[in-house]
Write an enzyme that holds these catalytic residues in place. Structure first.
Site, PDB file in Angstrom:
ATOM      1  N   GLY A 243     -28.172 -50.378 -40.914  1.00 49.67           N
ATOM      2  CA  GLY A 243     -28.757 -49.053 -40.714  1.00 49.67           C
ATOM      3  C   GLY A 243     -27.726 -47.975 -40.953  1.00 49.67           C
ATOM      4  N   PHE A 244     -26.622 -48.046 -40.214  1.00 48.31           N
ATOM      5  CA  PHE A 244     -25.514 -47.078 -40.338  1.00 48.31           C
ATOM      6  C   PHE A 244     -25.994 -45.654 -40.112  1.00 48.31           C
ATOM      7  CE2 PHE A 244     -24.964 -50.598 -43.445  1.00 48.31           C
ATOM      8  CZ  PHE A 244     -24.079 -51.336 -42.693  1.00 48.31           C
ATOM      9  N   ILE A 470     -28.334 -54.109 -35.022  1.00 51.47           N
ATOM     10  CA  ILE A 470     -28.293 -53.744 -36.442  1.00 51.47           C
ATOM     11  C   ILE A 470     -27.123 -54.425 -37.142  1.00 51.47           C
ATOM     12  CG2 ILE A 470     -29.482 -51.568 -36.029  1.00 51.47           C
ATOM     13  CD1 ILE A 470     -26.808 -50.104 -36.208  1.00 51.47           C
ATOM     14  N   THR A 472     -24.600 -55.374 -35.108  1.00 49.66           N
ATOM     15  CA  THR A 472     -23.541 -54.982 -34.184  1.00 49.66           C
ATOM     16  C   THR A 472     -23.174 -56.083 -33.203  1.00 49.66           C
ATOM     17  OG1 THR A 472     -25.455 -53.914 -33.195  1.00 49.66           O
ATOM     18  CG2 THR A 472     -23.851 -52.494 -34.234  1.00 49.66           C
ATOM     19  N   GLY A 513     -24.356 -47.823 -28.481  1.00 51.91           N
ATOM     20  CA  GLY A 513     -25.277 -48.925 -28.224  1.00 51.91           C
ATOM     21  C   GLY A 513     -24.726 -50.017 -27.326  1.00 51.91           C
ATOM     22  N   LEU A 616     -16.324 -56.279 -25.297  1.00 46.58           N
ATOM     23  CA  LEU A 616     -17.273 -57.225 -24.696  1.00 46.58           C
ATOM     24  C   LEU A 616     -17.262 -58.565 -25.413  1.00 46.58           C
ATOM     25  CD1 LEU A 616     -20.173 -54.660 -24.207  1.00 46.58           C
ATOM     26  CD2 LEU A 616     -18.449 -55.375 -22.533  1.00 46.58           C
ATOM     27  N   ASN A 617     -17.105 -58.504 -26.728  1.00 49.01           N
ATOM     28  CA  ASN A 617     -17.017 -59.739 -27.526  1.00 49.01           C
ATOM     29  C   ASN A 617     -16.042 -59.467 -28.675  1.00 49.01           C
ATOM     30  OD1 ASN A 617     -17.313 -61.790 -29.436  1.00 49.01           O
ATOM     31  ND2 ASN A 617     -19.495 -62.054 -29.018  1.00 49.01           N
ATOM     32  N   GLU A 691     -17.939 -47.198 -34.855  1.00 50.94           N
ATOM     33  CA  GLU A 691     -17.701 -46.014 -35.678  1.00 50.94           C
ATOM     34  C   GLU A 691     -16.231 -45.623 -35.682  1.00 50.94           C
ATOM     35  OE1 GLU A 691     -20.657 -43.114 -34.460  1.00 50.94           O
ATOM     36  OE2 GLU A 691     -22.181 -44.245 -35.547  1.00 50.94           O
TER      37      GLU A 691
END
Lengths: 731, 212, 316
Positions: A243-244, A470, A472, A513, A616-617, A691
């Site tokens: 998407g970006f 998306i 991510t 997100g 987180l990951n 980003e």
């Protein structure tokens, strides 16, 4: 759950599942081609017709007449949607130009008709038979020419103009000054999956399978456009092929599929063709940026000013390229100004790191130039002008700011000390070699986000939220969050995303997100833990969830014993953003080679050091960063929607003409995450990196090219023709 | 592999408003279309080929690409339509042992061909080594170009093994070497806008090492 | 894409006569360019003659000591052929510099010769293009022309031939063999195969309607060191801004042709005499008639510098 005070210790801090470089849980579906993207649905109950979009052949004007006779008579054609058949449509809050044109045409390739037929081949053939006569009007297509008529414009929380101290006076008397103008081109998201939708009506209820980053917003905009009640729309988007920013809103595929399905009385599927996408959908606006920096001879910035001009359809937003300059460096006299010119090019809108990405392409080149003028190392110059507080409001600290650490760590790892400061000195065979650095900066935004968590009698935990993945890694980090909170292993968690029947989430955008949506899952899990302890008769304060068991004191029961339970909650962020500036930081280091004869530019090494809160990951977060770095290379070296300023359109409207990096353009990429937890940000203590990775990257490439050749190109993309005549060996 | 239950992606029962039969004009294979009007009726042609080991017989509009035949008629949607013009590689399939852009070839031109799509390489729970390596090295993000990347990856290793030269092959007369530079050049017909390139090369290198 | 009927003959003569019977018919081989254009309504055949069954897929030695390459030999196979790699390296190099592995697996020798321009105005049916629609004008002139031609262009068209393979064939002095519907064969020197646009830019080659390419022949190898230097913005999977195909002998003499500059592979034999004097002398003569636009004037300098790099490398 309100989040209005810094997070204390909580179950996430156990880091049994969170923080681990876990493989994506949806990975096996993606690698086997079994993950269903929008156009892939083949539900046996759906036998959709195929819609093919006809785009306007002029950029501005009015449709004088449309002859649909031949097209309608073509084999297999069921119906044709036009503005006339559609009747009055509303305009979505997140759309500027109407998604269906006619009689007015707002931009090139704006949809003016949808031909619906039994097969794709028939729809495409018939679309070519639609005859449209236009009264073409003159339009404004050249940002540089329209610069003078641009108007001041605010964007989000950034005012159109800011002024602190006395910029003009301080700049005027600064010992060392830089005043330069930079340009960045229009850029395309060019996600691999074209915008696509399947729409199906059941009475007055509409279901749309689509590819969308922001489910609830988009439902609202469908409702607004089609003038129907919100509860009658269901949007389903479990997999999104990139998407970006380009899928933060609905586009013509959604509305035309819905209109076509209504007109045909059957489900309709529509995918935008690649050659249509570039002008039909949105893009990142080109910018003209003027930067002025004044410093003392010791390198202390005393004045910094950044102005930006971008273009958009009337009523559209500016790019926002000056936002980071309000926060990135110290300096007591500062100004920014953001202006937008009315253009008749397709609608500009958000693309990955809107504002900051092009803003830093200019600012971080200017900072490099300034260091050069001062005779300072560009790493040292940045370190010298670091600030730990909001330079406009010194009482407001950054919650975390590790720019200096990122620069130092990166310089060390990259071998920065071996850089030859005088440009054009290093040669490796046919290549002139240079190193470049730039700071990365992206603000941390937080958004309300909800989730529902179910405990099954089998001990399985199912998370439902309209959050989107998306690319991510959202499926996985949401699963990790639920697993950590409920004390189960990741294989005991089912994650279901991208459906408007699920609780409203933050959606995917603006780098918010990961942090926001997992915080929403955290909130729902906290509620579920309450319900579980209550059901099992535990004291909720000291209950431990671990190994699919709940334990308190010496009493322990299987989690599954609690039976079926459901909890739903949302995280709501309040207040902390005013007290603290929350941002993410990093540093990019790049080595390029520039062919001594032809000025072809190839990136040889890349390193990004990032500080973005708790990671987180690390596996999927690293992928986010390398992907953003790749897009940064594209922005630096090749990406440009080329404007035909007479006909008013992007000429290179396919993937052969709009070049994005390919495998051969990208070397091995190193990413380092600095240790950081940010309790100001959320209970997850995370921020985002998706980003951050693009921010500053292109400037680091540009600065490396300067170091390799001694040539400063201030107009992106930096292509060989802009270097050729000035190459050291060009005599 | 229970992350999504039984791949329950929340399908919704919907009632189709009309039957699915299509109104095509059927002509024998050798018949010629009426000259020239652009709205002339579709020509249907039979074609039979093997997809992932299974013989498939179809009656197709001659305009149907191999990609659309497999996606829209056989409902194997792993191969993706990223551009439909040979500019992205998302539609890559392996036909007769060679990777091709399935968007730029007509289905009727593949009579008796042996076609492998991503679905033919492996399944969730029984992944092909290359598929497993992509998962392990996070050689994807959004996943849309991934089926094409993987089909290409498998074919690229075979092309290097077969000694087919590339743009970066230094000595045309020597044995082709398996290097990351060779892999990057040969994979360049598969665009990944998410930018997973660096990880894809790692995945391929691992599989190649295992093979070697 | 309009509806079309389809047939797959088994002999070249059948194929040629199938086409000769209908002006709205086209041959299809690899299809990688034709289908691309059909999807956009740029090519609109009503009948396709699939030539893949004609058995024209062999590479054979000729009596003169050269090679005869069947029209249907795939790009991949041609580039990988042992004799081509050893004796005609420039051809291997040019082929693998083009397109992608997937496309080269489908694209054929004849099809590649017939590849049409990539001018963006040719590709957009809402724009004027004399090549696509004779007499409609040329939106590229005065439009965006960075990729377009600097020499050999006309007032009607400034498109380039986008090929790589054909540039190598030009320095190799290849000949194109054809058959027509009556079974008559002829050979066309590569120098005469591609036409300059003049005022009929829609006519791109010397082929007559219905004429089928059966093979491309290479004369005896000429030795020397072979180069194909392709210059582009991204590192792969992109058309040339400029390319240089060169064969350089030990004494510094040689041959050179340029891609990306003109409507056909650009070779000026007279200029080759200056190769020992260096790239500038060659470029000055080869590009004497150049009429670049503001957008693409850099290509002349770039071609000279690319040739200079090749000559430098040749000197070792």
């Amino acid at each position: 759950m309100k989040f209005d005070t810094p997070a204390g210790r909580n179950p996430i801090d156990q880091l049994k599942v969170i923080g681990k470089p876990t493989d994506r849980i949806e990975g096996p579906y993606k690698v086997t081609g079994t993950a269903p993207y929008a156009y892939d649905w083949h539900d046996p109950t759906l036998t959709p017709l195929y819609g093919f979009v006809v785009g306007s052949g002029v950029a501005k004007g009015r449709i004088a007449g449309m002859d649909l006779t031949t097209a309608k008579a073509a084999p297999g054609v069921v119906t044709i949607v036009t503005a006339e058949t559609a009747g009055p449509l509303g305009l979505g809050q997140f759309n500027t130009a109407p998604l269906l044109g006619g009689p007015e045409v707002a931009h090139y390739h704006q949809a003016v008709a949808l031909v619906v037929a039994e097969s794709f081949e028939q729809a495409r053939a018939a679309a070519a038979l639609v005859r449209v006569d236009y009264d073409e009007a003159k339009g404004a297509f050249d940002l540089a020419a329209s610069r003078g008529s641009a108007k001041a414009a605010k964007i989000q929380t950034n005012p159109a103009e800011t002024a602190i101290g006395n910029f003009e006076a301080a700049f005027g008397k600064a010992a060392v000054r830089l005043e330069e103008t930079y340009t960045t081109p229009n850029e395309a998201h060019a996600m691999m999956e074209p915008h696509a939708s399947i729409a199906s009506w059941e009475g007055d209820a509409l279901t749309v399978w689509t590819s969308n980053q922001m489910i609830d917003r988009s439902v609202s905009d469908i409702v607004k456009t089609l003038k129907m009640p919100k509860e009658k729309v269901r949007l389903i988007s479990p997999f999104i092929g990139g998407g970006f920013g380009g899928k933060l809103w609905i586009r013509s595929d959604v509305i035309l599929a819905a209109l076509g399905a209504r007109q045909a009385g059957r489900p309709v599927k529509v995918a935008l063709t690649r050659p249509l996408m570039f002008n039909n959908t949105v893009h990142r606006s080109g910018t003209i940026q003027r930067i002025r920096i004044g410093a003392d001879t010791d390198g202390t910035i005393i004045a910094i000013g950044h102005e930006s001009w971008s273009g958009n359809q009337v009523g559209g937003r500016p790019e926002g390229a000056v936002a980071q300059t309000r926060l990135l460096y110290a300096g007591s006299n500062r100004m920014t100004a953001e202006r937008v010119a009315a253009l008749d090019l397709p609608e500009s809108n958000a693309m990955r790191a809107p504002g900051e990405a092009p803003g830093l392409m200019a600012l971080e080149m200017a900072v490099d130039e300034m260091a050069d003028r001062l005779g300072m190392d560009p790493v040292q110059f940045r370190i010298k002008n670091d600030t730990q507080v909001d330079p406009e409001k010194p009482e407001r600290p950054f919650s975390q700011r590790q720019l200096v650490a990122a620069l130092r760590d990166g310089a060390e790892r990259f071998g920065w000390s071996k850089r030859v400061a005088t440009p054009g000195q290093v040669r490796d065979g046919r290549w002139r070699v240079g190193l470049g650095v730039a700071a990365a900066f992206r603000n941390n935004q937080v958004m309300k986000s909800g989730a529902r968590v179910r405990l099954g009698a089998d001990g399985m935990v199912t998370v439902e939220t309209d959050m989107t993945d998306i690319g991510t890694g959202t499926y996985t980090i949401i699963g990790q969050t639920a697993a950590e909170m409920m004390g189960v292993t990741l294989d005991k968690v089912v994650v279901r995303l991208g459906d408007s029947s699920f609780p409203i989430s933050s959606g995917s955008g603006g780098q918010w997100g990961a942090n926001s949506s997992t915080s929403g899952v955290y909130a729902a899990c906290a509620k579920l833990r309450e319900a579980v302890t209550q059901k099992l008769g535990f004291n909720s304060d000291d209950a431990v969830f671990e190994d699919s068991q709940v334990r308190s004191g010496n009493r322990s029961l299987p989690l599954a014993e609690a039976g079926e339970l459901v909890a739903e909650d949302a995280i709501e962020f309040e207040g902390l953003a005013n007290k603290y500036q929350q941002s993410t930081f990093g540093a990019h280091f790049v080595e390029v080679g520039v062919d001594a004869a032809t000025a072809e530019i190839r990136v040889r090494r890349m390193l990004a050091v990032c500080a973005g809160g708790r990671i987180l990951n690390p596996k999927s977060a690293r992928s986010q960063v390398i992907g953003a770095m790749t897009m940064g290379v594209g922005a630096a070296l090749m990406e440009e929607l080329v404007v035909d300023k007479t006909r008013g359109f992007f000429v290179n409207h396919d993937l052969a003409g709009y070049e994005v990096p390919v495998h051969a353009d990208i070397p091995h990429q190193e990413v380092i995450f600095l240790d950081e937890v940010d309790p100001i940000s959320s209970p997850m203590k995370a921020k985002g990196v998706g980003e951050l990775g693009i921010c500053g990257c292109a400037a680091a490439v540009a600065n490396a090219i300067y170091n390799a050749t001694g040539i400063r190109v201030r107009d992106y993309p930096i292509t060989l023709d802009k270097l050729l005549e000035r190459m050291p060996d060009a005599a | 592999m229970t992350q999504f239950g039984e791949l329950d992606f929340n399908r919704r029962e919907v009632v189709a408003g009309a039957s699915a039969c299509t109104a095509l004009t059927i002509l024998p294979l050798t018949a010629r279309a009426e000259a020239a009007t652009v709205g002339s009726p579709p020509v249907l042609s039979p074609v039979a080929f093997t997809v992932n080991g299974e013989r498939r017989e179809l009656q197709l509009d001659t305009r149907t690409t191999l990609l659309d035949a497999v996606r829209e008629h056989l409902h194997l949607t792993g191969a993706k339509k990223g551009c439909d013009h040979g500019q992205c590689g998302a539609c890559t399939m392996i036909v007769g042992g060679r990777r091709i852009n399935s968007c730029l070839t007509l289905a009727v031109m593949h009579q008796d061909d042996d076609i492998t799509t991503i679905e033919g390489l492996g399944k969730p729970g029984a992944l092909h080594p290359m598929q497993a390596a992509f998962v392990k090295h996070d050689g994807y993000q959004c996943g849309f170009c991934t089926p094409g990347q993987i089909c290409s990856s498998v074919a690229v290793l075979a092309e290097i093994e077969a000694g087919i030269p590339s743009h970066v092959t230094v000595d045309l007369t020597a044995k082709t070497e398996l290097t990351t530079i060779e892999i990057r050049e040969r994979m360049s017909g598969n665009i990944c806008r998410c930018g997973a390139y660096s990880n894809i090369v790692d995945a391929m290198t691992e599989v190649a090492g295992r093979q070697g | 894409m309009r509806a079309f009927s389809y047939e797959r003959p088994t002999t070249p003569a059948e194929a040629a006569s199938a086409i000769a019977a209908r002006p709205d018919a086209k041959f299809i081989a690899g299809g990688t360019n034709l289908l691309d254009l059909m999807k956009l309504q740029i090519e609109m055949p009503a009948h396709l003659v699939d030539v893949n069954g004609l058995g024209l897929d062999k590479i054979e030695p000729t009596a003169e000591g050269g090679l005869r390459i069947g029209a249907l030999v795939r790009n991949t196979d041609l580039a990988a052929d042992g004799r081509v790699r050893k004796e005609y390296g420039v051809l291997s190099r040019a082929i693998v510099a083009g397109a992608s592995g997937q496309l080269r697996n489908k694209a054929t020798t004849a099809g590649n010769l017939l590849q049409r321009t990539r001018c963006p105005y040719f590709y957009d049916t809402a724009q004027a293009c004399n090549k696509r629609q004779p007499g409609s004008g040329c939106a590229a002139i005065g439009g965006i022309s960075r990729q377009l031609g600097v020499i050999g262009t006309s007032e009607a068209c400034i498109a380039t031939n986008p090929g790589d393979m054909s540039v190598a064939l030009r320095v190799l002095d290849a000949t194109v063999e054809t058959v027509d519907a009556k079974g008559a064969t002829r050979t066309i020197p590569i120098a005469e195969f591609h036409r300059l646009p003049g005022d009929t830019p829609q006519v791109e080659t010397a082929l007559k309607p219905g004429e089928l390419i059966t093979a491309v022949s290479l004369p005896r190898p000429v030795g020397g060191t072979h180069f194909y230097r392709k210059v582009r913005d991204r590192a792969s999977y992109a058309f040339a801004l400029v390319s240089v195909a060169a064969i350089v002998q030990r004494d510094g003499s040689g041959r050179v042709a340029f891609g990306g500059l003109a409507p056909k592979p650009w070779r000026v034999e007279a200029a080759e005499a200056d190769l020992p004097e260096g790239a500038k002398r060659v470029a000055d003569r080869a590009f004497a008639e150049a009429k670049p636009t503001r957008d693409n004037a850099f290509k002349l300098k770039l071609a000279e510098r690319a040739l200079d790099a090749v000559l430098t490398e040749a000197r070792g």
